[in-house]
Design a protein around this motif. Structure first.
Motif, PDB file in Angstrom:
ATOM      1  N   VAL A  27      -5.170   1.320  -3.890  1.00 33.39           N
ATOM      2  CA  VAL A  27      -4.377   0.367  -4.671  1.00 33.39           C
ATOM      3  C   VAL A  27      -3.280  -0.193  -3.783  1.00 33.39           C
ATOM      4  O   VAL A  27      -2.744   0.497  -2.929  1.00 33.39           O
ATOM      5  CB  VAL A  27      -3.742   1.055  -5.903  1.00 33.39           C
ATOM      6  N   SER A  28      -2.949  -1.442  -4.011  1.00 35.28           N
ATOM      7  CA  SER A  28      -1.808  -2.071  -3.347  1.00 35.28           C
ATOM      8  C   SER A  28      -0.924  -2.666  -4.439  1.00 35.28           C
ATOM      9  O   SER A  28      -1.424  -3.183  -5.437  1.00 35.28           O
ATOM     10  CB  SER A  28      -2.278  -3.162  -2.380  1.00 35.28           C
ATOM     11  N   ARG A  29       0.388  -2.555  -4.252  1.00 37.66           N
ATOM     12  CA  ARG A  29       1.331  -3.127  -5.208  1.00 37.66           C
ATOM     13  C   ARG A  29       2.307  -4.032  -4.460  1.00 37.66           C
ATOM     14  O   ARG A  29       3.475  -3.698  -4.297  1.00 37.66           O
ATOM     15  CB  ARG A  29       2.094  -2.022  -5.939  1.00 37.66           C
TER      16      ARG A  29
ATOM     17  N   THR B 263       3.639 -13.098 -12.444  1.00 37.01           N
ATOM     18  CA  THR B 263       2.827 -12.007 -12.986  1.00 37.01           C
ATOM     19  C   THR B 263       2.737 -12.136 -14.499  1.00 37.01           C
ATOM     20  O   THR B 263       3.636 -12.678 -15.139  1.00 37.01           O
ATOM     21  CB  THR B 263       3.416 -10.624 -12.642  1.00 37.01           C
TER      22      THR B 263
ATOM     23  N   GLU C  87       2.640  -6.542  -8.360  1.00 40.24           N
ATOM     24  CA  GLU C  87       1.333  -6.805  -8.955  1.00 40.24           C
ATOM     25  C   GLU C  87       0.348  -5.794  -8.386  1.00 40.24           C
ATOM     26  O   GLU C  87       0.200  -5.694  -7.176  1.00 40.24           O
ATOM     27  CB  GLU C  87       0.892  -8.227  -8.602  1.00 40.24           C
ATOM     28  N   GLU C  88      -0.305  -5.034  -9.251  1.00 39.94           N
ATOM     29  CA  GLU C  88      -1.220  -4.008  -8.769  1.00 39.94           C
ATOM     30  C   GLU C  88      -2.588  -4.601  -8.501  1.00 39.94           C
ATOM     31  O   GLU C  88      -3.156  -5.292  -9.331  1.00 39.94           O
ATOM     32  CB  GLU C  88      -1.344  -2.876  -9.782  1.00 39.94           C
ATOM     33  N   ARG C  89      -3.088  -4.309  -7.318  1.00 35.54           N
ATOM     34  CA  ARG C  89      -4.408  -4.779  -6.904  1.00 35.54           C
ATOM     35  C   ARG C  89      -5.223  -3.571  -6.476  1.00 35.54           C
ATOM     36  O   ARG C  89      -4.857  -2.875  -5.538  1.00 35.54           O
ATOM     37  CB  ARG C  89      -4.294  -5.762  -5.743  1.00 35.54           C
TER      38      ARG C  89
ATOM     39  N   GLU D 225       0.834  -1.202   0.000  1.00 32.67           N
ATOM     40  CA  GLU D 225       0.000   0.000   0.000  1.00 32.67           C
ATOM     41  C   GLU D 225       0.870   1.255   0.000  1.00 32.67           C
ATOM     42  O   GLU D 225       0.576   2.222  -0.707  1.00 32.67           O
ATOM     43  CB  GLU D 225      -0.929   0.006   1.212  1.00 32.67           C
TER      44      GLU D 225
ATOM     45  N   ARG E 240      -8.881  -1.547  -5.287  1.00 29.13           N
ATOM     46  CA  ARG E 240     -10.052  -1.744  -4.442  1.00 29.13           C
ATOM     47  C   ARG E 240     -11.019  -0.607  -4.734  1.00 29.13           C
ATOM     48  O   ARG E 240     -10.618   0.512  -5.026  1.00 29.13           O
ATOM     49  CB  ARG E 240      -9.656  -1.738  -2.970  1.00 29.13           C
TER      50      ARG E 240
END
Length: 119
Positions: free
Chosen positions: A70-72, A80, A87-89, A47, A91
């Motif tokens: 976003v969390s990376r 990946t 890896e971008e996640r 984060e 929310r």
């Protein structure tokens, strides 16, 4: 909480100061803001890495706010699709997180020192 395992504010400040001395070419000074986000606002590393200027509301006085949408997290590049180490996640519908004035000051200093612009 057990005070033997929880960092108190003086220890945290000493740690953040020590981080600024790590590495070469100012790397530690760059990592200080990341470490401060993890300490003051309990952000996960992914984060804090994903935090961008436009996600920061940093008033001169009072509480600031961070939008952590976003969390990376760091991952093995073999896992990946892009070969990227992060890896971008994303929310949706995440409320802003309040941050204390001390963290807002650290982030303002970081933005000024490294000329961080909004994307």
């Amino acid at each position: 909480m057990d005070p033997r395992i929880v960092m108190h504010p003086r220890q945290a400040q000493e740690l953040l100061t020590a981080v600024t001395c790590a590495g070469r070419r100012g790397r530690g000074r760059r990592l200080m803001a990341l470490s401060a986000c993890m300490y003051y606002d309990a952000l996960r590393q992914g984060e804090a890495v994903a935090l961008r200027r436009e996600n920061c509301d940093l008033p001169v006085t009072g509480l600031g706010r961070l939008l952590i949408d976003v969390s990376r997290p760091a991952v093995n590049t073999q896992w990946t699709d892009t070969g990227d180490a992060h890896e971008e996640r994303g929310r949706d519908d995440v409320p802003p997180a309040p941050i204390p004035p001390a963290l807002a000051e650290i982030l303002r200093h970081h933005i000024a020192e490294f000329r961080v612009e909004a994307e």
